[in-house]
Design a protein around this motif. Structure first.
Motif, PDB file in Angstrom:
ATOM      1  N   GLY A 229      -2.413  -0.895  -4.769  1.00  0.00           N
ATOM      2  CA  GLY A 229      -1.489  -1.432  -3.778  1.00  0.00           C
ATOM      3  C   GLY A 229      -0.237  -1.990  -4.451  1.00  0.00           C
ATOM      4  N   MET A 230       0.365  -2.986  -3.828  1.00  0.00           N
ATOM      5  CA  MET A 230       1.547  -3.641  -4.384  1.00  0.00           C
ATOM      6  C   MET A 230       1.136  -4.684  -5.416  1.00  0.00           C
ATOM      7  N   PRO A 231       2.027  -4.993  -6.361  1.00  0.00           N
ATOM      8  CA  PRO A 231       1.708  -6.067  -7.307  1.00  0.00           C
ATOM      9  C   PRO A 231       1.497  -7.390  -6.586  1.00  0.00           C
ATOM     10  N   LYS A 232       0.566  -8.189  -7.104  1.00  0.00           N
ATOM     11  CA  LYS A 232       0.337  -9.517  -6.557  1.00  0.00           C
ATOM     12  C   LYS A 232       1.307 -10.488  -7.220  1.00  0.00           C
ATOM     13  N   LYS A 233       2.000 -11.250  -6.384  1.00  0.00           N
ATOM     14  CA  LYS A 233       3.010 -12.169  -6.892  1.00  0.00           C
ATOM     15  C   LYS A 233       2.376 -13.192  -7.834  1.00  0.00           C
ATOM     16  N   GLY A 234       3.072 -13.465  -8.929  1.00  0.00           N
ATOM     17  CA  GLY A 234       2.599 -14.456  -9.888  1.00  0.00           C
ATOM     18  C   GLY A 234       1.721 -13.882 -10.982  1.00  0.00           C
ATOM     19  N   THR A 235       1.459 -12.562 -10.921  1.00  0.00           N
ATOM     20  CA  THR A 235       0.615 -11.939 -11.951  1.00  0.00           C
ATOM     21  C   THR A 235       1.424 -11.067 -12.906  1.00  0.00           C
ATOM     22  N   GLY A 236       2.754 -11.036 -12.711  1.00  0.00           N
ATOM     23  CA  GLY A 236       3.582 -10.200 -13.575  1.00  0.00           C
ATOM     24  C   GLY A 236       3.383  -8.717 -13.347  1.00  0.00           C
ATOM     25  N   GLY A 237       2.780  -8.360 -12.232  1.00  0.00           N
ATOM     26  CA  GLY A 237       2.543  -6.952 -11.927  1.00  0.00           C
ATOM     27  C   GLY A 237       1.256  -6.405 -12.511  1.00  0.00           C
ATOM     28  N   PHE A 238       0.475  -7.259 -13.175  1.00  0.00           N
ATOM     29  CA  PHE A 238      -0.766  -6.782 -13.794  1.00  0.00           C
ATOM     30  C   PHE A 238      -1.925  -6.700 -12.797  1.00  0.00           C
ATOM     31  N   GLU A 239      -1.830  -7.427 -11.689  1.00  0.00           N
ATOM     32  CA  GLU A 239      -2.854  -7.336 -10.648  1.00  0.00           C
ATOM     33  C   GLU A 239      -2.206  -6.770  -9.379  1.00  0.00           C
ATOM     34  N   LYS A 240      -2.925  -5.862  -8.740  1.00  0.00           N
ATOM     35  CA  LYS A 240      -2.392  -5.205  -7.558  1.00  0.00           C
ATOM     36  C   LYS A 240      -3.405  -5.250  -6.416  1.00  0.00           C
ATOM     37  N   GLY A 241      -2.892  -5.058  -5.216  1.00  0.00           N
ATOM     38  CA  GLY A 241      -3.738  -4.990  -4.041  1.00  0.00           C
ATOM     39  C   GLY A 241      -4.388  -3.625  -3.905  1.00  0.00           C
ATOM     40  N   ARG A 242      -4.765  -3.294  -2.681  1.00  0.00           N
ATOM     41  CA  ARG A 242      -5.485  -2.054  -2.418  1.00  0.00           C
ATOM     42  C   ARG A 242      -4.598  -1.041  -1.700  1.00  0.00           C
ATOM     43  N   LEU A 243      -4.915   0.217  -1.916  1.00  0.00           N
ATOM     44  CA  LEU A 243      -4.273   1.306  -1.188  1.00  0.00           C
ATOM     45  C   LEU A 243      -5.239   1.770  -0.100  1.00  0.00           C
ATOM     46  N   PHE A 244      -4.902   1.475   1.152  1.00  0.00           N
ATOM     47  CA  PHE A 244      -5.732   1.874   2.287  1.00  0.00           C
ATOM     48  C   PHE A 244      -5.315   3.274   2.743  1.00  0.00           C
ATOM     49  N   ILE A 245      -6.303   4.083   3.106  1.00  0.00           N
ATOM     50  CA  ILE A 245      -6.046   5.448   3.569  1.00  0.00           C
ATOM     51  C   ILE A 245      -6.672   5.624   4.947  1.00  0.00           C
ATOM     52  N   PHE A 246      -5.823   5.884   5.922  1.00  0.00           N
ATOM     53  CA  PHE A 246      -6.251   6.127   7.300  1.00  0.00           C
ATOM     54  C   PHE A 246      -6.388   7.638   7.474  1.00  0.00           C
ATOM     55  N   PHE A 247      -7.623   8.098   7.596  1.00  0.00           N
ATOM     56  CA  PHE A 247      -7.888   9.535   7.693  1.00  0.00           C
ATOM     57  C   PHE A 247      -7.826  10.000   9.143  1.00  0.00           C
ATOM     58  N   ARG A 248      -7.167  11.129   9.337  1.00  0.00           N
ATOM     59  CA  ARG A 248      -7.165  11.816  10.635  1.00  0.00           C
ATOM     60  C   ARG A 248      -7.671  13.238  10.412  1.00  0.00           C
ATOM     61  N   ILE A 249      -8.676  13.630  11.189  1.00  0.00           N
ATOM     62  CA  ILE A 249      -9.260  14.951  11.029  1.00  0.00           C
ATOM     63  C   ILE A 249      -8.532  15.940  11.939  1.00  0.00           C
ATOM     64  N   VAL A 250      -8.066  17.024  11.337  1.00  0.00           N
ATOM     65  CA  VAL A 250      -7.406  18.086  12.106  1.00  0.00           C
ATOM     66  C   VAL A 250      -8.461  19.148  12.434  1.00  0.00           C
ATOM     67  N   PHE A 251      -8.830  19.243  13.696  1.00  0.00           N
ATOM     68  CA  PHE A 251      -9.843  20.204  14.120  1.00  0.00           C
ATOM     69  C   PHE A 251      -9.208  21.584  14.319  1.00  0.00           C
ATOM     70  N   PRO A 252     -10.009  22.650  14.273  1.00  0.00           N
ATOM     71  CA  PRO A 252      -9.463  23.995  14.499  1.00  0.00           C
ATOM     72  C   PRO A 252      -8.821  24.111  15.876  1.00  0.00           C
ATOM     73  N   GLU A 253      -7.855  25.007  15.979  1.00  0.00           N
ATOM     74  CA  GLU A 253      -7.204  25.249  17.257  1.00  0.00           C
ATOM     75  C   GLU A 253      -8.202  25.875  18.246  1.00  0.00           C
ATOM     76  N   MET A 254      -7.905  25.724  19.523  1.00  0.00           N
ATOM     77  CA  MET A 254      -8.751  26.293  20.570  1.00  0.00           C
ATOM     78  C   MET A 254      -8.853  27.810  20.394  1.00  0.00           C
ATOM     79  N   GLY A 255     -10.069  28.315  20.361  1.00  0.00           N
ATOM     80  CA  GLY A 255     -10.271  29.752  20.225  1.00  0.00           C
ATOM     81  C   GLY A 255     -10.209  30.273  18.800  1.00  0.00           C
ATOM     82  N   ALA A 256     -10.069  29.383  17.812  1.00  0.00           N
ATOM     83  CA  ALA A 256      -9.948  29.822  16.417  1.00  0.00           C
ATOM     84  C   ALA A 256     -11.278  30.307  15.842  1.00  0.00           C
ATOM     85  N   LEU A 257     -12.383  29.861  16.407  1.00  0.00           N
ATOM     86  CA  LEU A 257     -13.704  30.240  15.899  1.00  0.00           C
ATOM     87  C   LEU A 257     -14.290  31.364  16.744  1.00  0.00           C
ATOM     88  N   GLY A 258     -14.669  32.447  16.067  1.00  0.00           N
ATOM     89  CA  GLY A 258     -15.300  33.563  16.753  1.00  0.00           C
ATOM     90  C   GLY A 258     -16.813  33.384  16.809  1.00  0.00           C
TER      91      GLY A 258
END
Length: 205
Positions: free
Chosen positions: A111-140
């Motif tokens: 994540g971003m550097p935590k203030k007061g640590t000189g950039g040596f400690e950082k937060g977290r990188l959160f990932i919001f996943f979205r699933i892309v499903f097949p289009e209608m009729g794409a599966l035979g």
């Protein structure tokens, strides 16, 4: 007139609208002490990353295959590094977490550097996943048969007599339509209500 050049140094981890103050450096006025010069940091929005304190959030679309069988993708980080994010063996991305919340994973220390640590400690990188499903009729038929052979089926199939049930298929609809009255239905309802009110008034008269 004395001209002074000020250099404002932003410490790693500083946040939006945080102030950098230079005491006693404003214009001098007779019989008064000079005030402060204050720089207010303005954080620009980013097209990919959203920030909250020392955490970052990105949104990532994955295919249904990636959600079930594993994923890996590169993230072009804010400091110019490229980091590779991979799924763990057997990990499955869910369409949503419990109680309808989005399915979120995180990478510690990216994540971003935590203030007061000189950039040596950082937060977290959160990932919001979205699933892309097949289009209608794409599966035979063959693809559907293959999926049915490898994916878990329903807990139990419904038991019914085809001659005793009514069969329907579903159509896609916007949730905003839920509870909306048909204009003609509403008019008929209001008309009946008004006629009833007029009838009561006549009887009272």
């Amino acid at each position: 007139v004395v001209h002074a050049r000020l250099e404002a140094h932003s410490e790693p981890g500083m946040t939006h609208e945080e102030k950098i103050r230079f005491p006693g450096m404003s214009d001098e006025q007779p019989n008064t002490e000079p005030g402060d010069i204050v720089f207010v940091l303005q954080e620009k929005p980013h097209a990919v990353f959203k920030r909250k304190h020392s955490d970052l959030l990105i949104q990532k679309e994955v295919t249904l295959q990636e959600a079930l069988c594993g994923y890996e993708f590169l993230v072009n980080h804010l400091d110019g590094r490229k980091i590779l994010v991979k799924s763990k063996p057997g990990e499955i991305i869910q369409p949503e977490a419990t109680q309808g919340e989005p399915f979120i994973k995180c990478v510690e220390g990216e994540g971003m550097p935590k203030k007061g640590t000189g950039g040596f400690e950082k937060g977290r990188l959160f990932i919001f996943f979205r699933i892309v499903f097949p289009e209608m009729g794409a599966l035979g038929p063959d693809e559907i048969a293959t999926l049915k052979s490898v994916l878990p089926g329903p807990d139990s199939a419904p038991s019914y007599d085809p001659d005793e049930v009514e069969e329907y298929t579903t159509e896609q609809v916007d949730i905003k339509e839920f509870g909306k009255r048909d204009p003609n239905e509403q008019g008929a309802y209001d008309s009946d209500e008004e006629d009833g009110e007029r009838g009561v008034q006549c009887q009272q008269g």
